[in-house]
Design an enzyme around this catalytic site. Structure first.
Site, PDB file in Angstrom:
ATOM      1  N   PHE A 173     -20.484   3.487   5.240  1.00 10.68           N
ATOM      2  CA  PHE A 173     -20.618   3.578   3.782  1.00 10.68           C
ATOM      3  C   PHE A 173     -22.035   3.260   3.300  1.00 10.68           C
ATOM      4  CE2 PHE A 173     -16.083   3.288   4.398  1.00 10.68           C
ATOM      5  CZ  PHE A 173     -15.597   4.220   3.497  1.00 10.68           C
ATOM      6  N   ASP A 186      11.110  13.603  -6.992  1.00 12.74           N
ATOM      7  CA  ASP A 186      10.051  13.922  -7.946  1.00 12.74           C
ATOM      8  C   ASP A 186      10.652  14.709  -9.098  1.00 12.74           C
ATOM      9  OD1 ASP A 186       7.506  15.158  -9.097  1.00 12.74           O
ATOM     10  OD2 ASP A 186       6.685  14.005  -7.435  1.00 12.74           O
ATOM     11  N   ARG A 246     -10.731  16.300  -7.724  1.00 11.27           N
ATOM     12  CA  ARG A 246     -10.735  15.296  -8.796  1.00 11.27           C
ATOM     13  C   ARG A 246     -12.028  14.486  -8.749  1.00 11.27           C
ATOM     14  NH1 ARG A 246      -5.218  12.261  -7.564  1.00 11.27           N
ATOM     15  NH2 ARG A 246      -5.982  12.702  -5.457  1.00 11.27           N
ATOM     16  N   LYS A 292     -14.842  15.573  -0.775  1.00 10.93           N
ATOM     17  CA  LYS A 292     -15.189  15.175   0.592  1.00 10.93           C
ATOM     18  C   LYS A 292     -14.650  16.240   1.535  1.00 10.93           C
ATOM     19  CE  LYS A 292     -12.842  12.034   2.781  1.00 10.93           C
ATOM     20  NZ  LYS A 292     -12.165  10.789   3.207  1.00 10.93           N
ATOM     21  N   GLU A 337      -1.286   0.887  -0.492  1.00 14.20           N
ATOM     22  CA  GLU A 337      -1.705   1.929   0.457  1.00 14.20           C
ATOM     23  C   GLU A 337      -3.211   1.880   0.639  1.00 14.20           C
ATOM     24  OE1 GLU A 337      -3.569   4.736  -0.296  1.00 14.20           O
ATOM     25  OE2 GLU A 337      -3.650   4.665  -2.483  1.00 14.20           O
ATOM     26  N   CYS A 348      -9.227   8.392  -6.261  1.00 17.89           N
ATOM     27  CA  CYS A 348      -8.998   6.948  -6.145  1.00 17.89           C
ATOM     28  C   CYS A 348     -10.186   6.106  -6.603  1.00 17.89           C
ATOM     29  CB  CYS A 348      -8.627   6.597  -4.704  1.00 17.89           C
ATOM     30  SG  CYS A 348      -6.968   7.116  -4.238  1.00 17.89           S
ATOM     31  N   ASN A 350     -11.571  -1.007  -2.844  1.00 25.47           N
ATOM     32  CA  ASN A 350     -12.289   0.145  -3.389  1.00 25.47           C
ATOM     33  C   ASN A 350     -13.529  -0.275  -4.167  1.00 25.47           C
ATOM     34  OD1 ASN A 350     -10.699   2.104  -2.288  1.00 25.47           O
ATOM     35  ND2 ASN A 350      -9.519   2.529  -4.123  1.00 25.47           N
ATOM     36  N   ARG A 385      -7.113   7.281   3.528  1.00 26.64           N
ATOM     37  CA  ARG A 385      -8.343   8.042   3.365  1.00 26.64           C
ATOM     38  C   ARG A 385      -7.985   9.517   3.428  1.00 26.64           C
ATOM     39  NH1 ARG A 385     -11.328   6.488   8.491  1.00 26.64           N
ATOM     40  NH2 ARG A 385      -9.144   6.571   9.206  1.00 26.64           N
TER      41      ARG A 385
END
Length: 440
Positions: free
Chosen positions: A255, A30, A336, A329, A152, A266, A214, A155
């Site tokens: 859901f 990184d 975010r 969550k 990927e 995401c 998604n 969750r």
């Protein structure tokens, strides 16, 4: 095997640590010296259950290390995972691929011989083909670089399990690629232990899978929230309706929880990027559909804000509001695009005195919205409140004693933004309870 992982944000750090857990020698890379130092010292820079322990174990074995030196990564291995971020572009809905292009360009300058780059970042369809063209221009005649895509499906709150025991592994390869055998070797333990489905596709299909998944989940969430509005206006109960729908095997119950809607790093940006790319390709159905999905999702936040405001006859100035939760969550410190934080911030900007509590996310939230009050416990956050908004379904909040909570507020009025509280217990304790799309 020897592997590198370029990008050590949420996805990259998790992937690097879990690959070491599978027995591989892994070097994480990184440009952030601060992040690399933290990881080498055994500190995970974000909250994810089980990941800190896995990091400690892997560092102790000597199989895992982190560096800022991209040249060292090129020398360390010939198989390289690409896990950098693809945030929403600052000037539109599309994905910003600058980190992807920057990482591949930096790595390519140091590659010699045969190498494989395996993309895991969520990218618009066609990105892998663009990277192949880039690599052909950046590498010398002594170097061959293959590109594969392995999306990927993590969750937050379950990322370690989702990496080590995924429900499927998708691999996109170009014609003539030998990447499949390499990737099967990487995941050999997972494939042997769990019998995980291994799906091999072309590059374009693999690039679309995460965005499509998604988009479907977001659509399902916004669908039940749109139904919740109908329930509120007709006197029906959306939770009972969702239970009935869930028994239909074509639909399923997961859901279908009405509430504040989705957030995080995401779903929101991925559906916008997916719609933007579809629009670029001339597809007309997805942009319109996902535009409505996004609109419904954002409207849920406004609905809660309006309910709070209406309870004060249209003016929240100086009124005391408690918001339980700021993470998007539970089991995460990710703020975010958090519906919880958006509601807290909006009420504060309208003049309310907003106090919040969250088990993990108050540090990140306080750096974004220092004007909020941050309480050390849920009951401290409730003290003197005139309205309580449950915005993140942490277990700590679900298990709150409604009688004890009633004793510390000035007005027992609660908006259950996640429809997660035991309704009868709260009403029985004297609370004015408001759910999302419920009769109460």
């Amino acid at each position: 095997m020897k592997l590198t992982v370029t990008g050590t944000g949420y996805l990259g750090a998790t992937h690097a640590i879990c690959m070491a857990e599978l027995g591989h020698e892994v070097l994480g890379v990184d440009i952030s010296a601060e992040r690399i130092a933290a990881l080498n010292e055994g500190r995970v820079p974000f909250h994810e259950p089980g990941l800190a322990d896995a990091l400690t174990r892997s560092l102790a074995t000597g199989r895992l290390s982190f560096t800022t030196d991209i040249a060292a990564a090129a020398d360390f291995a010939d198989t390289h995972f690409l896990t950098v971020g693809t945030p929403q572009h600052s000037e539109g809905r599309s994905a910003d691929l600058s980190q992807v292009h920057g990482a591949v360009t930096a790595l390519a300058r140091h590659l010699h011989g045969r190498h494989l780059i395996i993309g895991k970042s969520t990218v618009p369809v066609g990105t892998a083909a663009d990277l192949r063209r880039m690599l052909n221009q950046l590498t010398g005649p002594d170097t061959t670089v293959d590109i594969a895509w392995n999306p990927e499906f993590l969750r937050e709150g379950h990322a370690v399990r989702d990496t080590l025991h995924p429900d499927r592994i998708v691999l996109g390869v170009a014609p003539g690629s030998t990447a499949e055998s390499t990737v099967r070797d990487i995941y050999a333990r997972t494939l042997a232990d769990d019998g995980t489905p291994f799906l091999v596709t072309d590059l374009e299909t693999a690039e679309l899978v995460k965005g499509a998944a998604n988009a479907f989940l977001a659509t399902k969430i916004s669908f039940i929230n749109a139904i919740a509005e109908v329930c509120e206006r007709s006197g029906a109960d959306v939770t009972q309706l969702a239970d009935a729908l869930g028994h239909d095997t074509r639909i399923g119950r997961r859901f279908l929880g009405a509430g504040l809607g989705f957030g995080g790093g995401c779903l929101p940006k991925d559906i916008r990027a997916f719609a933007s790319r579809a629009e670029q390709l001339g597809a007309t159905g997805i942009p319109g559909l996902l535009g409505h999905v996004d609109e419904i999702n954002l409207r849920q936040r406004r609905s809660v804000i309006d309910t709070v405001t209406d309870s004060f006859d249209g003016d929240v100035t100086g009124r005391r509001v408690s918001v339980l939760g700021v993470a998007f969550k539970p089991d995460s410190d990710d703020i975010r695009d958090s519906p919880a934080l958006a509601i807290a911030g909006s009420l504060s900007r309208s003049g309310a005195q907003v106090t919040v509590h969250d088990p993990e996310a108050m540090g990140p939230a306080s750096r974004i919205l220092p004007e909020l009050g941050y309480a050390p416990t849920p009951l401290d956050a409730l003290r003197g409140a005139e309205v309580v908004v449950l915005a993140t379904e942490w277990r700590d909040f679900i298990d709150l004693d409604p009688v004890a909570a009633r004793d510390v507020v000035d007005r027992p009025f609660i908006i259950d933004g996640r429809n997660c509280l035991p309704v009868e217990a709260w009403i029985g304790a004297g609370w004015d309870y408001r759910g999302m799309g419920r009769r109460f």
